[in-house]
Design a protein around this motif. Structure first.
Motif, PDB file in Angstrom:
ATOM      1  N   ALA A 130       0.844  -1.198   0.000  1.00  0.00           N
ATOM      2  CA  ALA A 130       0.000   0.000   0.000  1.00  0.00           C
ATOM      3  C   ALA A 130       0.880   1.248   0.000  1.00  0.00           C
ATOM      4  CB  ALA A 130      -0.899   0.002   1.226  1.00  0.00           C
ATOM      5  N   HIS A 132       0.396   4.352   0.544  1.00  0.00           N
ATOM      6  CA  HIS A 132       0.168   5.483   1.440  1.00  0.00           C
ATOM      7  C   HIS A 132       1.180   5.564   2.574  1.00  0.00           C
ATOM      8  CE1 HIS A 132      -3.637   4.885  -0.620  1.00  0.00           C
ATOM      9  NE2 HIS A 132      -3.735   6.193  -0.542  1.00  0.00           N
ATOM     10  N   VAL A 133       1.496   4.398   3.138  1.00  0.00           N
ATOM     11  CA  VAL A 133       2.323   4.418   4.331  1.00  0.00           C
ATOM     12  C   VAL A 133       3.801   4.624   3.991  1.00  0.00           C
ATOM     13  CG1 VAL A 133       2.910   2.005   4.663  1.00  0.00           C
ATOM     14  CG2 VAL A 133       2.330   3.418   6.630  1.00  0.00           C
ATOM     15  N   THR A 134       4.194   4.304   2.750  1.00  0.00           N
ATOM     16  CA  THR A 134       5.596   4.533   2.376  1.00  0.00           C
ATOM     17  C   THR A 134       5.849   6.008   2.076  1.00  0.00           C
ATOM     18  OG1 THR A 134       5.094   3.985   0.090  1.00  0.00           O
ATOM     19  CG2 THR A 134       5.988   2.237   1.447  1.00  0.00           C
ATOM     20  N   GLN A 135       4.779   6.805   2.003  1.00  0.00           N
ATOM     21  CA  GLN A 135       4.956   8.229   1.709  1.00  0.00           C
ATOM     22  C   GLN A 135       5.796   8.925   2.785  1.00  0.00           C
ATOM     23  OE1 GLN A 135       4.435   9.768  -0.921  1.00  0.00           O
ATOM     24  NE2 GLN A 135       2.902   8.640  -2.038  1.00  0.00           N
ATOM     25  N   ILE A 136       5.613   8.510   4.038  1.00  0.00           N
ATOM     26  CA  ILE A 136       6.345   9.162   5.125  1.00  0.00           C
ATOM     27  C   ILE A 136       7.845   8.842   5.050  1.00  0.00           C
ATOM     28  CG2 ILE A 136       6.540   9.355   7.642  1.00  0.00           C
ATOM     29  CD1 ILE A 136       4.036  10.675   6.601  1.00  0.00           C
ATOM     30  N   PRO A 137       8.223   7.538   5.013  1.00  0.00           N
ATOM     31  CA  PRO A 137       9.647   7.241   4.830  1.00  0.00           C
ATOM     32  C   PRO A 137      10.204   7.873   3.545  1.00  0.00           C
ATOM     33  CG  PRO A 137       8.474   5.247   5.427  1.00  0.00           C
ATOM     34  CD  PRO A 137       7.438   6.302   5.217  1.00  0.00           C
ATOM     35  N   ARG A 138       9.411   7.864   2.486  1.00  0.00           N
ATOM     36  CA  ARG A 138       9.870   8.438   1.226  1.00  0.00           C
ATOM     37  C   ARG A 138      10.131   9.936   1.381  1.00  0.00           C
ATOM     38  NH1 ARG A 138       6.588   7.428  -4.297  1.00  0.00           N
ATOM     39  NH2 ARG A 138       7.714   5.469  -4.335  1.00  0.00           N
ATOM     40  N   MET A 140      11.022  11.370   4.117  1.00  0.00           N
ATOM     41  CA  MET A 140      12.275  11.512   4.870  1.00  0.00           C
ATOM     42  C   MET A 140      13.478  11.377   3.947  1.00  0.00           C
ATOM     43  SD  MET A 140      11.559   9.083   8.129  1.00  0.00           S
ATOM     44  CE  MET A 140      10.082   9.045   9.067  1.00  0.00           C
ATOM     45  N   ILE A 141      13.431  10.406   3.020  1.00  0.00           N
ATOM     46  CA  ILE A 141      14.573  10.175   2.122  1.00  0.00           C
ATOM     47  C   ILE A 141      14.741  11.349   1.162  1.00  0.00           C
ATOM     48  CG2 ILE A 141      15.401   8.728   0.227  1.00  0.00           C
ATOM     49  CD1 ILE A 141      14.075   6.358   1.795  1.00  0.00           C
ATOM     50  N   VAL A 142      13.631  11.768   0.539  1.00  0.00           N
ATOM     51  CA  VAL A 142      13.704  12.897  -0.393  1.00  0.00           C
ATOM     52  C   VAL A 142      14.214  14.140   0.336  1.00  0.00           C
ATOM     53  CG1 VAL A 142      12.311  14.445  -1.834  1.00  0.00           C
ATOM     54  CG2 VAL A 142      11.911  11.999  -1.915  1.00  0.00           C
ATOM     55  N   PHE A 222      -1.431  14.386  -4.675  1.00  0.00           N
ATOM     56  CA  PHE A 222      -0.767  14.043  -3.435  1.00  0.00           C
ATOM     57  C   PHE A 222       0.728  14.371  -3.465  1.00  0.00           C
ATOM     58  CE2 PHE A 222       0.330  10.993   0.013  1.00  0.00           C
ATOM     59  CZ  PHE A 222      -0.517  11.532   0.957  1.00  0.00           C
TER      60      PHE A 222
ATOM     61  N   LEU B  51      13.850   4.981  -3.612  1.00  0.00           N
ATOM     62  CA  LEU B  51      12.588   5.630  -3.278  1.00  0.00           C
ATOM     63  C   LEU B  51      11.404   4.679  -3.126  1.00  0.00           C
ATOM     64  CD1 LEU B  51      12.868   8.865  -5.427  1.00  0.00           C
ATOM     65  CD2 LEU B  51      13.143   8.611  -2.983  1.00  0.00           C
ATOM     66  N   PRO B  55      11.845   2.896   1.471  1.00  0.00           N
ATOM     67  CA  PRO B  55      10.659   3.265   2.258  1.00  0.00           C
ATOM     68  C   PRO B  55       9.853   2.060   2.738  1.00  0.00           C
ATOM     69  CG  PRO B  55      10.817   4.667   0.344  1.00  0.00           C
ATOM     70  CD  PRO B  55      11.875   3.619   0.193  1.00  0.00           C
ATOM     71  N   VAL B  58      11.652   0.621   5.715  1.00  0.00           N
ATOM     72  CA  VAL B  58      11.435   1.494   6.880  1.00  0.00           C
ATOM     73  C   VAL B  58      10.017   1.307   7.414  1.00  0.00           C
ATOM     74  CG1 VAL B  58      11.295   3.884   7.670  1.00  0.00           C
ATOM     75  CG2 VAL B  58      13.143   3.191   6.145  1.00  0.00           C
ATOM     76  N   ALA B  59       9.038   1.200   6.509  1.00  0.00           N
ATOM     77  CA  ALA B  59       7.643   1.047   6.930  1.00  0.00           C
ATOM     78  C   ALA B  59       7.445  -0.252   7.694  1.00  0.00           C
ATOM     79  CB  ALA B  59       6.715   1.104   5.719  1.00  0.00           C
ATOM     80  N   LEU B 281      -6.100   2.759   7.218  1.00  0.00           N
ATOM     81  CA  LEU B 281      -4.679   3.117   7.197  1.00  0.00           C
ATOM     82  C   LEU B 281      -4.506   4.635   7.147  1.00  0.00           C
ATOM     83  CD1 LEU B 281      -2.181   1.410   4.742  1.00  0.00           C
ATOM     84  CD2 LEU B 281      -2.007   3.795   5.275  1.00  0.00           C
ATOM     85  N   PHE B 286      -2.569   9.716   8.693  1.00  0.00           N
ATOM     86  CA  PHE B 286      -2.589  11.151   8.402  1.00  0.00           C
ATOM     87  C   PHE B 286      -3.609  11.948   9.201  1.00  0.00           C
ATOM     88  CE2 PHE B 286      -0.851   9.108   4.583  1.00  0.00           C
ATOM     89  CZ  PHE B 286       0.406   9.702   4.600  1.00  0.00           C
ATOM     90  N   MET B 291       1.867   6.429  13.067  1.00  0.00           N
ATOM     91  CA  MET B 291       2.480   5.805  11.895  1.00  0.00           C
ATOM     92  C   MET B 291       2.769   4.325  12.098  1.00  0.00           C
ATOM     93  SD  MET B 291       2.425   7.852   9.554  1.00  0.00           S
ATOM     94  CE  MET B 291       3.239   6.759   8.402  1.00  0.00           C
ATOM     95  N   LEU B 301      -2.102  -5.675   4.836  1.00  0.00           N
ATOM     96  CA  LEU B 301      -2.686  -5.528   3.500  1.00  0.00           C
ATOM     97  C   LEU B 301      -1.745  -6.122   2.448  1.00  0.00           C
ATOM     98  CD1 LEU B 301      -4.862  -4.399   1.626  1.00  0.00           C
ATOM     99  CD2 LEU B 301      -3.634  -2.245   1.589  1.00  0.00           C
TER     100      LEU B 301
END
Lengths: 289, 322
Positions: A130, A132-138, A140-142, A222, B51, B55, B58-59, B281, B286, B291, B301
């Motif tokens: 999914a 959505h949840v990788t957006q936060i780590p992503r 941080m990296i960006v 987004f 990218l 992530p 990390v997730a 989620l 958000f 998190m 999922l």
């Protein structure tokens, strides 16, 4: 052409007439909301809030578009800057996505280098996570790469879209090996084979990928929302949401309808342009084994 | 006896070692021989690992922590998973709604996309016009199109559907299509289906173009007479790669339904009637900024999607493995 004649030249065909009738009705039904959207954009205020609601516009007007331009002129940045950002980001994303995905897909589908099967498995697995949840780590990296609020932050994340590689690999796999061997026997370099054999043969595939990437990037709300900070870096969808004022808002309703219309025109244009490459009777059938 | 076997055993080990060295050497030679391939893969893979893979890793780590984005993440082990599966009733509603959505949306969108692509491909003229009108719903941005659908399904007498039904005498008063738990999910499914023809439809259309016309001639000589036979014996076997792509796409899309559900039913939806796994989620990621908990939802999922995806691979894969 001979094939077409054999398959379709059978005089009046009632099955075929039925299919056409069915498709026409369905096509009309499917395009209703689009037609409605176009009509809404040209409706004067009185007609927009008419009861009972009317589908078609009676007295078309351009006032919604004027209102849109006036309301966006009072923003901090001229409307043209948002347009420029959107065009630049979308063009770069599409070009780089198609190129990088095709190159990698060709190597994976046809070279069978050690480890490439494993890499492909990884890409497919990533497709199922999914996003959505990788957006936060992503983020941080960006951020740690110092790319926030640059065009790269808007272009790079879209570049390695797993579905792009998947799509291209599925198609390139169908290119006959004999074709590649013939090219190699003729002394063509891998780079040359890629451009002169793979890309022309996989044309329906990359045309499809172009359409999908264009629509996704152009409409994306987004990514620019989280990866940009300054007003000058924002793209059209972000600029237009301020015109909408959220769903159900009455203020500037006409302008929002005009904005919706303007947002959709480029995607339809690119689709019409590219679909001729998707739906094209194979002119390359001669070189397919 | 032992005296004899011992040296030979030593020789065996030496030989095995030698074989490994040779194998490693030949593997390295293979890698070197393919260096152009790695150059071809490099641009995609660099961005992909930086990218996307990083992530995700990390997730997965975050799913074992309590992380609110202000304080550093605190390790909590399986606690997130435990409360998700045992205590979170709303999550279970989301799972139920998502599965209902997936069971209907997945197969229906897959088969209708293929049937439509196949029918349109039979036409010689006006193909592009039909394609455009079928694809139109996917072109328009989600935000834009929800405005149109909300007008169709609005709960007051201004809604087009209510207006029509009241005029026909079916309803006496406006019906709250997106508020009533009985009609929330069905409405979402119908709108999703209407928008879904897009991507898979386009891929099928491209795939149909990739089938070599000579195969149809060969099939005709071999005794294939009708279009249905052509479809069964030539088209479908040749379309396996596109089927695999489209089925994985359908699995991912149907299990991660989010945009349409939120646009139509809101977040949170009335009585959670339109709640899905991804809205859950999103809620935790958000809105509540938990998190770690959100990451645990994502991992569950992922497991669900991956298991379903394996099934699709079993059905359509061309080379056995990936």
């Amino acid at each position: 052409m001979a094939v077409e004649a054999r398959r379709y030249g059978r005089g009046i065909d009632f099955g075929r007439a039925g299919i056409i009738l069915f498709l026409t009705l369905l096509a009309a039904f499917m395009s209703l909301p689009l037609v409605f959207m176009v009509n809404q954009a040209f409706k004067p205020v009185e007609e927009l809030f008419l009861f009972p609601p009317r589908f078609f516009v009676r007295h078309p007007t351009l006032r919604n578009f004027q209102e849109l331009l006036i309301s966006t002129n009072t923003m901090l940045v001229p409307f043209t800057r948002y347009l420029f950002n959107s065009v630049l980001v979308t063009t770069a994303s599409v070009a780089l996505t198609v190129l990088s995905a095709s190159l990698a897909a060709y190597a994976i589908a046809k070279h069978r280098a050690p480890g490439s099967a494993l890499l492909f498995t990884l890409v497919i697995s990533a497709l199922m996570f999914a996003p959505h949840v990788t957006q936060i780590p992503r983020y941080m990296i960006v951020n740690s790469l110092g790319l926030i609020d640059t065009y790269w932050a808007l272009i790079l994340p879209a570049l390695a879209a797993p579905y792009g590689l998947f799509l291209m690999k599925q198609f390139i796999e169908q290119v006959p090996d004999a074709l590649l061997e013939a090219a190699r026997a003729d002394g063509a370099s891998e780079w040359r084979i890629f451009w002169s054999v793979i890309m022309p043969t996989a044309r329906p595939a990359w045309a499809t990928l172009t359409i999908l990437t264009f629509i996704a990037t152009w409409n994306d709300f987004f990514t620019p929302l989280i990866f940009t900070q300054s007003e000058v870096m924002k793209t059209l969808p972000l600029a237009l949401i301020t015109v909408y004022g959220g769903p159900g808002q009455v203020a500037r309703y006409g302008a929002s309808q005009a904005a919706t219309f303007l947002m959709t025109v480029p995607t339809i244009a690119i689709f019409i342009l590219m679909q001729r490459r998707v739906i094209q009777t194979m002119i390359y059938s001669g070189i397919k084994s | 006896m032992e005296q004899v076997t011992r040296p030979s055993a030593r020789v065996e080990t030496a030989l095995a070692g030698l074989r490994m060295v040779v194998k490693a050497g030949s593997w390295w030679r293979e890698v070197r021989r393919h260096r152009v391939s790695y150059v071809f893969m490099a641009p995609f893979m660099t961005v992909f690992f930086g990218l996307t893979v990083a992530p995700v890793v990390v997730a997965v780590y975050l799913s074992f922590t309590y992380f609110n984005m202000l304080e550093p993440a605190r390790w909590v082990g399986w606690a997130n998973y435990r409360s998700l599966l045992l205590d979170d009733d709303v999550f279970l509603i989301g799972v139920k709604n998502t599965l209902l959505f997936a069971f209907i949306y997945g197969p229906v969108s897959f088969f209708s996309s293929f049937t439509l692509a196949w029918l349109i491909n039979q036409l010689s003229r006006l193909r592009s016009l039909y394609t455009l009108s079928m694809y139109a719903p996917s072109i328009v941005s989600g935000i834009a199109i929800s405005v149109v659908w909300l007008y169709f399904l609005a709960g007051d007498r201004y809604g087009l559907l209510n207006h029509l039904l009241m005029r026909l005498g079916v309803l006496d008063e406006p019906f709250l299509w997106l508020r009533d738990p009985r009609t929330t999910m069905p409405s979402i499914i119908i709108v999703a289906l209407w928008m879904s023809l897009g991507n898979q439809f386009l891929v099928f259309l491209a795939g149909l173009q990739n089938v070599d016309p000579q195969l149809y001639e060969a099939a005709a000589i071999d005794g294939v007479r009708s279009r249905i036979q052509e479809l069964w014996f030539v088209t479908i076997p040749m379309m396996k790669p596109q089927f695999l792509f489209a089925s994985i796409n359908a699995v991912v899309a149907s299990l991660s339904v989010f945009d349409i559900a939120v646009a139509l039913a809101g977040l949170p939806s009335y009585l959670y009637a339109g709640h899905t796994i991804v809205t859950h989620l999103y809620d935790y990621a958000f809105i509540r900024f938990e998190m770690g908990y959100a990451a645990a939802i994502a991992v569950l999922l992922f497991l669900l999607t991956f298991a379903t995806g394996r099934l699709a691979f079993r059905m359509f894969s061309t080379h056995g493995a990936y």
